[in-house]
Enzyme design. Structure first.
Site, PDB file in Angstrom:
ATOM      1  N   HIS A  43      -2.952   5.757   3.325  1.00  0.00           N
ATOM      2  CA  HIS A  43      -3.797   4.516   3.549  1.00  0.00           C
ATOM      3  C   HIS A  43      -2.795   3.362   2.726  1.00  0.00           C
ATOM      4  O   HIS A  43      -3.172   2.454   1.709  1.00  0.00           O
ATOM      5  CB  HIS A  43      -5.081   4.232   2.692  1.00  0.00           C
ATOM      6  CG  HIS A  43      -5.994   5.062   3.389  1.00  0.00           C
ATOM      7  ND1 HIS A  43      -7.127   5.739   2.630  1.00  0.00           N
ATOM      8  CD2 HIS A  43      -6.057   5.746   4.603  1.00  0.00           C
ATOM      9  CE1 HIS A  43      -7.996   6.588   3.345  1.00  0.00           C
ATOM     10  NE2 HIS A  43      -7.246   6.430   4.666  1.00  0.00           N
ATOM     11  N   PRO A  44      -1.442   3.496   3.087  1.00  0.00           N
ATOM     12  CA  PRO A  44      -0.542   2.297   2.429  1.00  0.00           C
ATOM     13  C   PRO A  44      -1.065   0.808   2.769  1.00  0.00           C
ATOM     14  O   PRO A  44      -1.557   0.669   3.881  1.00  0.00           O
ATOM     15  CB  PRO A  44       0.681   2.593   2.888  1.00  0.00           C
ATOM     16  CG  PRO A  44       0.431   3.499   4.246  1.00  0.00           C
ATOM     17  CD  PRO A  44      -0.749   4.137   4.013  1.00  0.00           C
TER      18      PRO A  44
END
Length: 526
Positions: free
Chosen positions: A468-469
């Site tokens: 989930h950058p």
């Protein structure tokens, strides 16, 4: 090669933006994707994501720099390099985040980005299997579906969570997120519904929309401080395309800041050291990287009812294949979280869930590896609001060189305390009578890992990204509330990088809502 709009990146956001802008037949839209078309069959089988974690063609296969608080390990950061982007290789879990996430975005000066502002875009995107209501939409492009069937292990986990004092929640995207239940997925009738499937397939016949795959953008072209086009490589040839209105970056939380820096928007001293002429000095470009840490717990099963067992038996394996081929049901329809929940840790907090648990009916040493040759299942923990911050920073003027990525996992006392408390919470759930008959023993971290010091070291040794950058071109730092890049003209960023802080959950649903709103902002300004 002149267009009104050029969209860079055909991922979760870019597919939405290109499709929505091309609804206006008077404008020409070019969508550029570095990867190939989404023809690989494993893309469209939900559980096929396990084949794509390290795919040499469909995945950018990024790795972080040695993480200083994770025993100097390099952590995998898979990102989709294919039509549909990461929505074509992700775990399909449909989770929006919490109301408070978006209200906090608005509270720090980003007008129009509170939860009530974004809810119409979540509903607009959604084709909810259960039908429309106050929280959900029906008839939108994105299929959102229930699990194709229950599983005894998942039922036992949900019941055990209830026995441990947590509510049961049939809808994590409704009135409240807290509780245990089955996850909904971006799928329909046993097939993945990526952003490419949802948005591009219906739009491909439009004569004003051009989609170029295997088209790697090298840089944004500027005249003074105005973005006027992009330079890209296609079929081994360098090409230039002009944008008479706007260039929209939707290359993701790694790709978008990389392209901004390659094009002269970033820290001027750093860019000059790489012989890149600065266009606009902003050291916040690529800063503030956030991601969710995932740490797995694995339990041996006392019953041969896991996917591990299915894959060890030729007869059961054949049944799994037939079940999927004939009915689009069974293990091949399962997402990266079959069941799970959102829980409050047993510490002083803000009264809302601060850890997510993904429960799956199989186990591996590492995601993407072979299944264990014995009966086992997994419950991974993911603290939702990390304090740790990292960066994405180019190290070369060559767009083919991956940027330096550092997430800085577990770099703060709060994050360390949260991961320990999260692992302890899973153990509390697994100690309940409802699931005890299914557990033959704790494999990971194992009963010998008992106190907080040992649990933290286990997290540092085995933890990794849950992919989930975000936040590397954040609103208020790099873009304004209209998603325009501050300090230049004709350029916007629309993807996960614009989040001021990562949402409390999986990010794909929020990115699609951001793109729906972003496309409307562009059309209004035009």
């Amino acid at each position: 090669m002149s267009y009104d709009y050029i969209v860079v990146g055909a991922g979760s956001a870019g597919c939405v933006v290109a499709a929505r802008l091309s609804e206006d037949p008077t404008v020409r839209v070019l969508l550029l994707e570095a990867g190939p078309p989404d023809t690989n069959p494993w893309i469209h089988v939900p559980l096929g994501y396990g084949k794509l974690f390290d795919h040499p063609v469909l995945n950018w296969r990024y790795k972080t720099e040695p993480e200083p608080h994770m025993h100097d390990r390099r952590i995998s950061q898979p990102r989709g390099r294919v039509l549909g982007g990461s929505s074509s290789i992700n775990g399909l879990v449909y989770v929006r985040g919490q109301r408070e996430d978006f209200d906090a975005w608005a509270a720090v000066g980003n007008a129009g980005w509170g939860y009530d502002d974004l809810l119409p875009y979540f509903r607009r995107a959604e084709d909810q299997q259960r039908g429309a209501d106050e929280w959900h939409g029906a008839g939108g492009p994105l299929a959102v579906s229930d699990a194709t069937g229950p599983h005894p292990l998942c039922d036992a986990f949900i019941a055990a969570a209830a026995q441990a004092g947590h509510p049961v929640n049939p809808d994590f995207n409704g009135a409240t997120q807290e509780g245990a239940g089955y996850f909904q997925t971006t799928s329909r009738r046993g097939r993945r519904c990526s952003a490419a499937v949802a948005y591009l397939r219906p739009a491909r016949g439009r004569r004003n929309l051009e989609i170029a795959t295997d088209a790697h953008v090298r840089r944004i072209l500027f005249e003074g401080r105005r973005a006027v086009g992009v330079e890209w490589i296609g079929d081994g040839t360098t090409r230039r395309s002009q944008a008479t209105r706007e260039v929209i970056l939707s290359a993701g939380a790694i790709g978008s800041p990389q392209l901004l820096q390659l094009s002269g928007v970033g820290d001027a001293a750093h860019l000059a050291a790489l012989n890149i002429a600065p266009v606009h000095h902003n050291p916040e470009v690529g800063a503030n990287l956030q991601d969710h840490l995932q740490v797995r717990t694995v339990f041996r099963s006392s019953r041969a009812n896991t996917f591990n067992d299915d894959m060890r038996s030729p007869l059961r394996m054949a049944k799994v294949g037939l079940d999927y081929a004939l009915r689009r049901k069974g293990p091949l329809t399962v997402s990266a979280g079959y069941a799970g929940g959102f829980f409050r840790l047993a510490r002083a907090g803000d009264g809302r869930p601060d850890v997510q648990v993904h429960f799956i009916t199989f186990s591996t040493d590492r995601m993407g590896d072979r299944l264990h040759p014995f009966s086992a299942f997994t419950a991974s923990v993911c603290p939702l609001r990390p304090d740790s911050r990292g960066h994405v920073r180019i190290t070369s003027p060559d767009a083919a060189t991956a940027p330096e990525i550092l997430v800085n996992f577990l770099s703060t006392p709060k994050d360390c305390a949260d991961i320990v408390a999260s692992l302890e919470l899973v153990r509390q759930i697994m100690a309940q009578p409802a699931i005890a008959p299914f557990i033959a023993g704790e494999l990971l971290p194992g009963v010998g890992v008992a106190d907080a010091v040992q649990l933290l070291d286990y997290a540092r040794e085995t933890g990794g990204s849950i992919y989930h950058p975000s936040c590397t071109a954040a609103m208020g730092r790099v873009v304004d509330a209209s998603l325009r890049v501050s300090g230049v003209e004709g350029l916007r960023v629309i993807d996960a990088s614009i989040m001021p802080a990562v949402v409390s959950g999986n990010t794909n649903a929020a990115v699609i809502a951001i793109a729906e709103k972003g496309a409307e902002l562009i059309r209004r300004s035009a």
